[in-house]
Design an enzyme around this catalytic site. Structure first.
Site, mmCIF file in Angstrom:
data_model
loop_
_atom_site.group_PDB
_atom_site.id
_atom_site.type_symbol
_atom_site.label_atom_id
_atom_site.label_comp_id
_atom_site.label_asym_id
_atom_site.label_seq_id
_atom_site.Cartn_x
_atom_site.Cartn_y
_atom_site.Cartn_z
ATOM 1 N N GLU A 72 -19.228 30.099 -9.204
ATOM 2 C CA GLU A 72 -17.743 30.467 -9.308
ATOM 3 C C GLU A 72 -17.317 31.204 -7.933
ATOM 4 O O GLU A 72 -16.207 31.132 -7.446
ATOM 5 C CB GLU A 72 -17.735 31.631 -10.537
ATOM 6 N N TRP A 190 -47.364 -1.037 -13.663
ATOM 7 C CA TRP A 190 -46.384 -2.220 -14.092
ATOM 8 C C TRP A 190 -46.397 -2.609 -15.540
ATOM 9 O O TRP A 190 -46.161 -3.699 -15.934
ATOM 10 C CB TRP A 190 -46.561 -3.510 -13.343
ATOM 11 N N LEU A 224 -46.469 10.453 -7.955
ATOM 12 C CA LEU A 224 -45.798 11.308 -8.680
ATOM 13 C C LEU A 224 -44.488 11.986 -8.014
ATOM 14 O O LEU A 224 -44.063 12.768 -8.418
ATOM 15 C CB LEU A 224 -46.840 12.530 -9.268
ATOM 16 N N GLY A 310 -52.731 11.532 -19.598
ATOM 17 C CA GLY A 310 -53.136 10.435 -20.368
ATOM 18 C C GLY A 310 -53.215 10.983 -21.904
ATOM 19 O O GLY A 310 -52.959 12.191 -22.049
ATOM 20 N N GLY A 311 -53.751 10.191 -22.705
ATOM 21 C CA GLY A 311 -53.786 10.624 -24.204
ATOM 22 C C GLY A 311 -54.166 11.836 -24.605
ATOM 23 O O GLY A 311 -53.862 12.597 -25.442
ATOM 24 N N LEU A 313 -55.117 14.715 -22.578
ATOM 25 C CA LEU A 313 -54.281 15.856 -22.468
ATOM 26 C C LEU A 313 -53.105 16.098 -23.292
ATOM 27 O O LEU A 313 -52.716 17.095 -23.537
ATOM 28 C CB LEU A 313 -54.121 15.677 -20.888
HETATM 29 N N1 LIG Z 1 -22.074 31.467 -14.731
HETATM 30 C C1 LIG Z 1 -23.119 31.361 -13.552
HETATM 31 N N2 LIG Z 1 -23.101 30.562 -12.652
HETATM 32 C C2 LIG Z 1 -24.077 30.334 -11.905
HETATM 33 O O1 LIG Z 1 -23.902 29.565 -10.624
HETATM 34 C C3 LIG Z 1 -25.505 31.026 -12.102
HETATM 35 N N3 LIG Z 1 -26.219 30.683 -11.311
HETATM 36 C C4 LIG Z 1 -25.557 31.626 -13.554
HETATM 37 N N4 LIG Z 1 -26.718 32.199 -13.681
HETATM 38 C C5 LIG Z 1 -26.994 33.242 -14.562
HETATM 39 O O2 LIG Z 1 -27.258 34.379 -13.568
HETATM 40 C C6 LIG Z 1 -28.680 34.600 -13.637
HETATM 41 C C7 LIG Z 1 -29.088 34.454 -12.431
HETATM 42 O O3 LIG Z 1 -28.428 35.712 -11.748
HETATM 43 P P1 LIG Z 1 -28.851 35.944 -10.067
HETATM 44 O O4 LIG Z 1 -28.844 34.507 -9.532
HETATM 45 O O5 LIG Z 1 -30.221 36.598 -9.697
HETATM 46 O O6 LIG Z 1 -27.644 36.825 -9.596
HETATM 47 C C8 LIG Z 1 -29.044 33.325 -14.415
HETATM 48 O O7 LIG Z 1 -30.055 33.757 -15.210
HETATM 49 C C9 LIG Z 1 -28.062 32.981 -15.441
HETATM 50 O O8 LIG Z 1 -27.842 33.840 -16.500
HETATM 51 N N5 LIG Z 1 -24.235 31.855 -14.119
HETATM 52 ZN ZN ZN Z 2 -22.434 34.825 -11.702
#
Ligand SMILES: Nc1nc(O)c(N)c(N[C@@H]2O[C@H](COP(=O)(O)O)[C@@H](O)[C@H]2O)n1
Ligand code: ZN
Length: 380
Positions: A72, A190, A224, A310-311, A313
């Site tokens: 955001e 393969w 891997l 493998g199987g 584990l």
């Molecule tokens: N809405 C939202 N947007 C993001 O980009 C996010 N990374 C999260 N994460 C939420 O906030 C927690 C992490 O918080 P900090 O990065 O430590 O401040 C994470 O556990 C989510 O619940 N949410």
């Molecule tokens: Zn946030």
């Protein structure tokens, strides 16, 4: 008159549908943005955000990794002053707590946005609908649940980690039509076609770790890695109680991806030193079991772990609740051999009624191979 009303209703329905489709499209864009950080955000989720004004995208962002600002905030920075009065789309509820970063709810309120469209509620108890409540209390309209299923699928590892305090365990294997993962001589390369192998490489990008046992290292000598330049590679984890492992294994070359060897106290100390000199991390966990390994990887902050073992584990991992999801590639080939290995060893079930029935099963064709995906009932 009746006809007029019908036409009016049709118009309203149409605009409602258009509106819904637009919301869905914007949320899909959020998911696309979030995927830019595929495999890089744990223990945090993958999140993308889009800001829209007058039907136009004016800002976009995604969360690149834990410790960095949330999606955001990047989108608000992108939109600048223009964010005032705009609608924000985000695939996870905006946070409302001080974690590694300050609350996004306050940033959205300060920016003066008028509406927030959320894909899913955050299962993190520190947030859990608190972000939505905070936005609403500030007079911002909040809509929740657009493309919810896709939002949950993208962050299924994060959700599992929060809910069960362990990473999501994914068992992946490739077998022939007669249920063999190798010939009776141990050849396993393969089995599947190129498209299926590419799919596995992509799957690795999205996982935090990939685990194998000593047998797989000795027999298959795997890399891997995701085999793609400039994308995330998972931590490669080898479980070996005695460190009876080949010194020439490809996994000891850590230039492309790191390797962690989990072993027990008292294992071959000379080989332990050899690995450490190569830059391979060695950790002693006694007794070394799948559930202990998963608890350790949870503490590391991991959300998803891929079992490519493998199987024997695999059976232990299933029994101990270290596997929740199964991806089975089935190649239309028959190799026979009553002693050729199968993907899951002894589970101790005698009756068919005891079989573990996968849920939410999907079946896809990957070129000429079949991919069956499903979830195990929660065992522990
Ligand atoms: N809405 C939202 N947007 C993001 O980009 C996010 N990374 C999260 N994460 C939420 O906030 C927690 C992490 O918080 P900090 O990065 O430590 O401040 C994470 O556990 C989510 O619940 N949410
Ligand atoms: Zn946030």
């Amino acid at each position: 008159m009746g006809k007029d009303n019908d036409e009016k209703q049709q118009l309203i329905n149409k605009s409602l549908n258009d509106f819904d489709n637009f919301d869905r499209k914007m949320m899909q864009r959020c998911l696309e943005l979030a995927r830019h950080a595929l495999g890089c955000t744990s223990p945090n989720p993958m999140v993308g955000a889009v800001i829209v004004k007058n039907g136009e995208i004016i800002g976009e962002g995604f969360h690149p990794k834990a410790g960095e600002p949330h999606a955001e905030v990047f989108a608000l920075r992108d939109a600048g002053e223009n964010a005032r009065g705009a609608t924000v789309y985000v695939n996870l509820e905006p946070c409302n707590h001080y974690g590694r970063t300050p609350p996004c709810s306050e940033a959205l309120i300060a920016a003066g946005v008028s509406k927030v469209v959320v894909g899913m509620v955050d299962p993190n108890p520190l947030v859990a609908a608190g972000g939505i409540a905070r936005l609403r209390s500030a007079g911002i309209e909040v809509v929740v649940g657009v493309e919810e299923e896709a939002c949950q699928k993208l962050n299924e590892g994060f959700i599992h980690r929060i809910r069960y305090k362990k990473p999501l365990g994914i068992l992946k294997y490739a077998m022939t039509l007669d249920g063999k993962i190798a010939t009776s001589k141990g050849h396993s390369n393969w089995i599947t076609n190129t498209a299926a192998r590419k799919r596995v490489h992509k799957l690795r990008v999205g996982c935090d770790a990939v685990i194998v046992g000593g047998n797989t290292v000795r027999q298959d000598n795997p890399y891997l890695t995701s085999h793609q330049a400039q994308v995330h590679n998972p931590l490669r984890v080898v479980m070996s109680r005695n460190l009876n492992l080949p010194s020439s294994a490809n996994l000891w070359d850590i230039r492309e991806a790191p390797t962690l060897v989990l072993t027990e106290v008292g294992a071959n100390s000379e080989f332990k030193e050899f690995l450490q000199n190569k830059g391979v991390e060695v950790v002693e966990l006694t007794p070394l079991t799948p559930s202990v390994a998963m608890a350790f990887l949870y503490e590391r902050g991991f959300c998803s772990v891929l079992w490519e073992c493998g199987g024997i584990l695999a059976a232990n991992a299933i029994t101990q609740g270290a596997v929740q999801k199964v991806l089975a590639f089935i190649a239309p080939k028959i190799i026979g051999g009553s002693d050729a290995p199968t993907p899951v060893g002894e589970l101790g079930f005698a009756a068919m009624t005891e079989a573990l029935q996968l849920e939410r099963v999907t079946v896809k064709l990957v070129d000429s191979d079949l991919l069956i995906e499903g979830y195990l009932p929660q065992l522990t």
